[in-house]
Design a protein around this motif. Sequence first.
Motif, PDB file in Angstrom:
ATOM      1  N   PRO A 103       0.825  -1.206   0.000  1.00 55.08           N
ATOM      2  CA  PRO A 103       0.000   0.000   0.000  1.00 55.08           C
ATOM      3  C   PRO A 103       0.856   1.251   0.000  1.00 55.08           C
ATOM      4  O   PRO A 103       1.917   1.284   0.591  1.00 55.08           O
ATOM      5  CB  PRO A 103      -0.806  -0.102   1.282  1.00 55.08           C
ATOM      6  CG  PRO A 103      -0.283  -1.247   2.053  1.00 55.08           C
ATOM      7  CD  PRO A 103       0.677  -2.004   1.188  1.00 55.08           C
ATOM      8  N   GLY A 104       0.402   2.230  -0.668  1.00 51.76           N
ATOM      9  CA  GLY A 104       1.112   3.501  -0.764  1.00 51.76           C
ATOM     10  C   GLY A 104       0.391   4.359  -1.765  1.00 51.76           C
ATOM     11  O   GLY A 104      -0.639   3.966  -2.293  1.00 51.76           O
ATOM     12  N   PRO A 105       0.926   5.509  -2.077  1.00 48.77           N
ATOM     13  CA  PRO A 105       0.226   6.416  -2.972  1.00 48.77           C
ATOM     14  C   PRO A 105      -0.071   5.817  -4.340  1.00 48.77           C
ATOM     15  O   PRO A 105      -1.065   6.119  -4.932  1.00 48.77           O
ATOM     16  CB  PRO A 105       1.169   7.605  -3.094  1.00 48.77           C
ATOM     17  CG  PRO A 105       2.073   7.514  -1.916  1.00 48.77           C
ATOM     18  CD  PRO A 105       2.147   6.067  -1.550  1.00 48.77           C
ATOM     19  N   GLY A 159      -3.714   2.612  -1.389  1.00 50.47           N
ATOM     20  CA  GLY A 159      -3.467   4.015  -1.102  1.00 50.47           C
ATOM     21  C   GLY A 159      -4.492   4.945  -1.718  1.00 50.47           C
ATOM     22  O   GLY A 159      -4.586   6.090  -1.341  1.00 50.47           O
ATOM     23  N   ARG A 160      -5.272   4.421  -2.678  1.00 52.40           N
ATOM     24  CA  ARG A 160      -6.200   5.299  -3.383  1.00 52.40           C
ATOM     25  C   ARG A 160      -7.637   5.161  -2.924  1.00 52.40           C
ATOM     26  O   ARG A 160      -8.436   6.033  -3.165  1.00 52.40           O
ATOM     27  CB  ARG A 160      -6.144   4.991  -4.880  1.00 52.40           C
ATOM     28  CG  ARG A 160      -4.865   5.409  -5.514  1.00 52.40           C
ATOM     29  CD  ARG A 160      -4.987   5.337  -7.023  1.00 52.40           C
ATOM     30  NE  ARG A 160      -5.390   4.025  -7.485  1.00 52.40           N
ATOM     31  CZ  ARG A 160      -4.560   3.121  -7.996  1.00 52.40           C
ATOM     32  NH1 ARG A 160      -3.288   3.359  -8.087  1.00 52.40           N
ATOM     33  NH2 ARG A 160      -5.004   1.965  -8.415  1.00 52.40           N
ATOM     34  N   SER A 168      -3.761   7.291   3.216  1.00 52.58           N
ATOM     35  CA  SER A 168      -2.747   6.237   3.165  1.00 52.58           C
ATOM     36  C   SER A 168      -2.983   5.251   4.298  1.00 52.58           C
ATOM     37  O   SER A 168      -2.586   5.496   5.436  1.00 52.58           O
ATOM     38  CB  SER A 168      -1.350   6.852   3.283  1.00 52.58           C
ATOM     39  OG  SER A 168      -0.396   5.823   3.440  1.00 52.58           O
ATOM     40  N   GLY A 189       0.054   4.206   6.258  1.00 54.14           N
ATOM     41  CA  GLY A 189       0.587   5.240   7.132  1.00 54.14           C
ATOM     42  C   GLY A 189      -0.226   5.405   8.399  1.00 54.14           C
ATOM     43  O   GLY A 189       0.321   5.585   9.483  1.00 54.14           O
ATOM     44  N   ARG A 195       0.770  -5.278   5.583  1.00 53.67           N
ATOM     45  CA  ARG A 195       0.365  -4.906   4.227  1.00 53.67           C
ATOM     46  C   ARG A 195      -0.633  -5.933   3.678  1.00 53.67           C
ATOM     47  O   ARG A 195      -1.581  -5.586   2.992  1.00 53.67           O
ATOM     48  CB  ARG A 195       1.598  -4.831   3.322  1.00 53.67           C
ATOM     49  CG  ARG A 195       2.493  -3.651   3.644  1.00 53.67           C
ATOM     50  CD  ARG A 195       3.880  -3.845   3.079  1.00 53.67           C
ATOM     51  NE  ARG A 195       4.378  -2.968   2.055  1.00 53.67           N
ATOM     52  CZ  ARG A 195       4.363  -1.660   2.027  1.00 53.67           C
ATOM     53  NH1 ARG A 195       3.770  -1.000   2.987  1.00 53.67           N
ATOM     54  NH2 ARG A 195       4.886  -0.975   1.055  1.00 53.67           N
TER      55      ARG A 195
END
Length: 188
Positions: free
Chosen positions: A5-7, A12-13, A28, A31, A38
């Motif tokens: 996961p991340g931008p 992330g979305r 996020s 975060g 994850r």
Amino acid sequence: PEPGPGPGSPVGRVGGESSPGGGRRVFSPAGEFREFSRRQLRDMERLFRQYDAGKDGFIDLMELKLMMEKLGAPQTHLGLKNMIKEVDEDLDSKLSFREFLLIFRKAAAGELQEDSGLHALARLSEIDVSTEGVKGAKSFFEAKAQAINEASRFEEEIKAEQEEKKKQAEELKQRKAAFKELQSTFKQ
């Protein structure tokens, strides 16, 4: 290996949240929800998307009803409303992905009543939030302590900015007074 996961990843979305300024901020999960791995976040996102029949980034009352029926724990209309209400931070009567994750955070922290619909949801979904065991609890509380520290640091920054603005306003006031005094000497 799957991207985490991340931008740039799907996790992330999902479900951008409104920020107080009215704009959108990217949410996020990795975060904010550090207590989950994850893999757990991907599983929770998969579950969320599976029951987001309208594909609008939210699980509404009817979608939650269907979800609970499929999980084998049907709820009354009032029960469903109460489930949403317990984690509905923006009071829109539907669950964003972030609010959906709050269910599992509360379940992992033991904050859900045994007989509540949210407890049933967390228990019956195939995502085991307790797989991290003591390590998961430790990281949950470390993340919480870090969030508190970040919040107090943020407050300190705001106070410093306010003091700086007051100082600048006072200096401006003094400069204007000095200018008016100088100006009056030329008018004579």
